[in-house]
Design an enzyme around this catalytic site. Structure first.
Site, PDB file in Angstrom:
ATOM      1  N   CYS A 112       0.828  -1.208   0.000  1.00 59.04           N
ATOM      2  CA  CYS A 112       0.000   0.000   0.000  1.00 59.04           C
ATOM      3  C   CYS A 112       0.866   1.263   0.000  1.00 59.04           C
ATOM      4  O   CYS A 112       0.395   2.335  -0.346  1.00 59.04           O
ATOM      5  CB  CYS A 112      -0.938   0.004   1.195  1.00 59.04           C
ATOM      6  SG  CYS A 112      -0.108  -0.192   2.761  1.00 59.04           S
ATOM      7  N   HIS A 136      18.718   0.616  -1.674  1.00 57.44           N
ATOM      8  CA  HIS A 136      17.321   1.017  -1.482  1.00 57.44           C
ATOM      9  C   HIS A 136      16.493  -0.161  -0.970  1.00 57.44           C
ATOM     10  O   HIS A 136      15.726  -0.015  -0.014  1.00 57.44           O
ATOM     11  CB  HIS A 136      16.755   1.535  -2.810  1.00 57.44           C
ATOM     12  CG  HIS A 136      15.286   1.816  -2.761  1.00 57.44           C
ATOM     13  ND1 HIS A 136      14.761   2.934  -2.140  1.00 57.44           N
ATOM     14  CD2 HIS A 136      14.228   1.107  -3.229  1.00 57.44           C
ATOM     15  CE1 HIS A 136      13.438   2.906  -2.239  1.00 57.44           C
ATOM     16  NE2 HIS A 136      13.095   1.806  -2.888  1.00 57.44           N
TER      17      HIS A 136
END
Lengths: 481, 269
Positions: A52, A101
């Protein structure tokens, strides 16, 4: 040594929820998207992480313009309304930064709530999804598999060795933690819910997930109480009867819109017709407050209002943020290990070619020798062959070890050139295959290149950090948040 | 020398427990802390056995040996609780006490009593074992009660910080304390009955003016008082925890007071 790895995506840092929800992928959609990425990008490996808070595609090997272009087109196809252009909301990272990342994301450092743990399971699921796609070779190939496993291990280490995941960081989870600190297991505990508001329901749901079973709901609007009670397998009770129930419950959750306190110390003590042995947790999230503060003075009663809960959340967030530097240092170590592993893979074709060449020479010379010594007994021939094999292995051992070490330490490209020169290999190493694919040069001049024609042109790395320019680029630096 | 090693090990075990308190839960550190605690108690037990074999008497006569034995009682109780996951964290409440008791014993010098203890027989051994078990129960209830009070205070103050997260939930502490009290009370009751039977059989009377008898009866009364606090209005769990802490302090304090004021009048004291 170059790492032709890319991550392109949107996250809560670059895109509002209206965009994120449109580029979020379900399981089946993600499988189709992964297959599309392989066919359009000729990528060996691809993993799609969709939650989400983020949708990110990890591609290996990746070429700069083409990877960005294809991914943005895939995102664009999903975005309706707004302006249909995902570029302002997307970010991209390349090479070692892309690897870093993922490590950061998996450890919860890039989460909306620092240290959030759910992301670890989502990263694991993303890897499993890529493995489950019926493609040969697997989309979760050696590089991305290793990267994701490294990220999961690093995330686990960060959680266990730092305070990044300490405490809970939402009002609902603080309520659950509080209840756990008082009752231990919440299994079978009884709760009385006063009011049927949205936040109250969120907390009730969180508590029910932990085992709170018996639910009684009292609300001024009886129908709403019935609705909420049914949803949680409880019973609705008229507001006037709450004093009859108070003595039997362990938790009271109050969120009415009443302008005055609905639970006072007098009501509470009157309801305890028998001595109360166990504690009572009272959570008052209403504004204005539903519960008279004097209730908290009652022995064994723990009263928390919405400010108390928020204050705990803030303390926890502060604690987690203090742990970020320590977490980053753990991640840096894992990133170094991964990059060293990748660099050592690049040298595999060279080592293989070196050994193949040595084996060819050895066999050729043994052939000549045995032709001249035709009278050798089989045992004597075996001894000579064993001698030659051991001689070859010992001669190549040191260069092999030094090459791998040199790759890990960053002096690999020069060493590879020296070996090629000394062993007169030319493109032999590249032809021998194995290891990872050599890094092609892209049409846009990046060290990362195109694989469109399937050619394999070994390119020396320009900056020693990655074939593609390192760093992060938001495709529109004024991207809205 | 073994006593000194045990003392050092207790202090060593306290360090990782304190580290856990300040740095949050770490499975590896919990394992190290538990392991060091077990090692400390084993060393202490070895020292006690060594004392017994060397001097042919239990370390009960004289203040220092008795303090050391009391520490061992707590140590054994702690080892028994360690496998109970979060409940094992009562080590933080119990270990400082053990360090103080064993440290005090070492400072005073753990020497054998010049008096002939003259204790023997199955009845006496059972009496001592049950009395030790009774005190173990009270020591566990004390540690659990102390942590209960701290946790209760933190929750009442609306703090959910590192201290609160380290200490087990109130329900767990209450359960551990209750089990400690129940087992301790039953054991001490039986120990008293056996002790009196042994005294009447061997000495011809109940010896009710003997300081150790006074202390034993008072300890039993403390148990009864703690159970009594569970009755009445309000949170009985809180009162019980408070009573366990005060009760244990009373038992230890009475022992020291009797030992200092009535020295030499009894074997145990």
């Amino acid at each position: 040594m170059s790492l032709p790895l890319a991550v392109v995506g949107v996250s809560h840092e670059t895109a509002p929820v209206e965009i994120r929800e449109q580029v979020a992928y379900g399981v089946d959609e993600a499988r189709s998207a992964l297959l599309a990425l392989r066919s359009e990008l000729a990528a060996d490996e691809a993993v799609l992480l969709s939650t989400c808070n983020r949708t990110e595609a990890y591609i290996f090997p990746a070429t700069r313009e083409r990877t960005r272009g294809v991914l943005l087109r895939l995102f664009r196809e999903r975005i309706g309304g707004i302006d249909g252009d995902p570029a302002p909301y997307a970010f991209e990272k390349w090479g070692a930064d892309a690897a870093g990342h993922l490590l950061s994301v998996t450890a919860g450092l890039d989460a909306m709530v620092t240290g959030e743990a759910e992301i670890q399971g989502q990263v694991r699921d993303a890897l499993e999804l890529a493995r489950s796609v019926p493609a040969t070779p697997s989309l979760a190939g050696p590089v991305l598999n290793r990267l994701f496993q490294t990220a999961l291990a690093a995330g686990g280490q960060v959680r266990s060795e730092t305070r990044i995941g300490e405490g809970t960081a939402s009002v609902a989870s603080v309520a659950v933690e509080l209840a756990g600190k008082i009752f231990g297991s919440l299994h079978g505990k009884r709760i009385l819910v006063l009011g049927a508001g949205m936040t109250g329901e969120l907390i009730l749901t969180a508590l029910a997930r932990e085992g709170v079973q018996s639910v009684a709901v009292a609300n001024r609007t009886y129908d709403r109480a019935v609705h909420l009670a049914r949803k949680h397998h409880g019973q609705a009770v008229p507001f006037e009867r709450i004093s009859n129930i108070l003595a039997t419950v362990d938790i009271v959750l109050s969120s009415t819109a009443a302008p005055h306190p609905v639970l006072t110390r007098a009501i509470l003590t009157e309801s305890f017709t028998e001595p109360r042995r166990r504690p009572l947790l009272v959570i008052d999230i209403a504004i204005p407050r539903d519960v008279d503060p004097a209730v908290g003075d009652e022995p064994g009663v723990f009263l928390y209002n919405v400010d108390d809960l928020r204050s705990i959340v803030e303390e926890h967030v502060q604690l987690r943020e203090e742990a970020i530097p320590e977490a980053r240092s753990v991640l840096a170590e894992h990133r170094r290990t991964f990059l060293a592993w990748h660099a050592s893979r690049e040298v595999v074709p060279v080592i293989r070619a070196m050994r193949e060449r040595a084996t060819r020479i050895k066999e050729s010379e043994l052939g000549r020798l045995f032709a001249r010594l035709a009278g050798l007994a089989p045992e004597e021939r075996a001894l000579v062959e064993e001698f030659a094999r051991r001689f070859q292995n010992k001669l190549l051992h040191a260069p092999t070890v030094r090459l791998k070490k040199g790759m890990a330490e960053g002096s690999g490209p020069e060493l590879v050139e020296v070996v090629r020169f000394l062993y007169e290999m030319g493109d032999e190493a590249a032809r021998s295959g194995g290891g990872s694919r050599p890094v092609p040069r892209g049409a846009d001049g990046d060290a990362a290149g195109s694989l469109r024609d399937g050619s394999v042109q070994k390119q020396p790395d320009a900056d020693g950090h990655g074939s593609a320019p390192a760093g992060t680029e938001n495709l529109n630096r004024s991207a809205p948040r | 020398m073994i006593h000194l090693s045990a003392f050092v090990a207790y202090v060593g075990a306290l360090v990782p427990w304190a580290y856990l308190l300040f740095r949050g839960p770490r499975p590896n550190v919990v394992a190290v802390a538990s392991g060091l605690t077990v090692v400390a108690v084993l060393l202490h037990a070895m020292a006690t056995v060594d004392f017994w074999l060397t001097y042919d008497q239990l370390p009960l006569g004289g203040l220092a040996p008795a303090l050391s034995s009391l520490a061992l009682v707590g140590g054994v109780a702690l080892v028994a609780v360690l496998p109970l996951r979060e409940a094992g964290r009562i080590a933080l409440g119990l270990l400082p006490l053990l360090v103080a008791l064993e440290g005090g014993a070492l400072l005073l010098g753990i020497e054998p009593s010049p008096m002939d203890l003259g204790f023997s027989g199955v009845g006496f051994v059972l009496h001592v074992a049950l009395a030790f078990l009774g005190l173990q129960g009270l020591a566990v209830a004390f540690a659990a009660g102390l942590l209960y009070l701290i946790q209760h205070h933190e929750l009442k103050m609306k703090r959910l910080g590192r201290l609160s997260r380290f200490i087990p939930p109130l329900a767990t502490l209450e359960k551990v304390g209750r089990v400690g009290l129940t087992v301790g009370f039953a054991s001490l009751s039986l120990a008293l009955i056996l002790g009196w039977a042994w005294t009447v059989q061997n000495l011809g009377s109940l010896q009710i003016d003997d300081p150790k008898v006074i202390w034993a009866v008072l300890s039993w009364a403390v148990f009864v008082a703690i159970f009594a606090t569970r009755r009445g209005p309000g949170s009985s769990e809180y009162r019980s925890a408070l009573a366990a802490v005060i009760g244990f302090a009373v038992v230890v304090g009475t022992y020291l007071a009797l030992r200092l004021t009535a020295a030499g009048t009894g074997f145990f004291l």
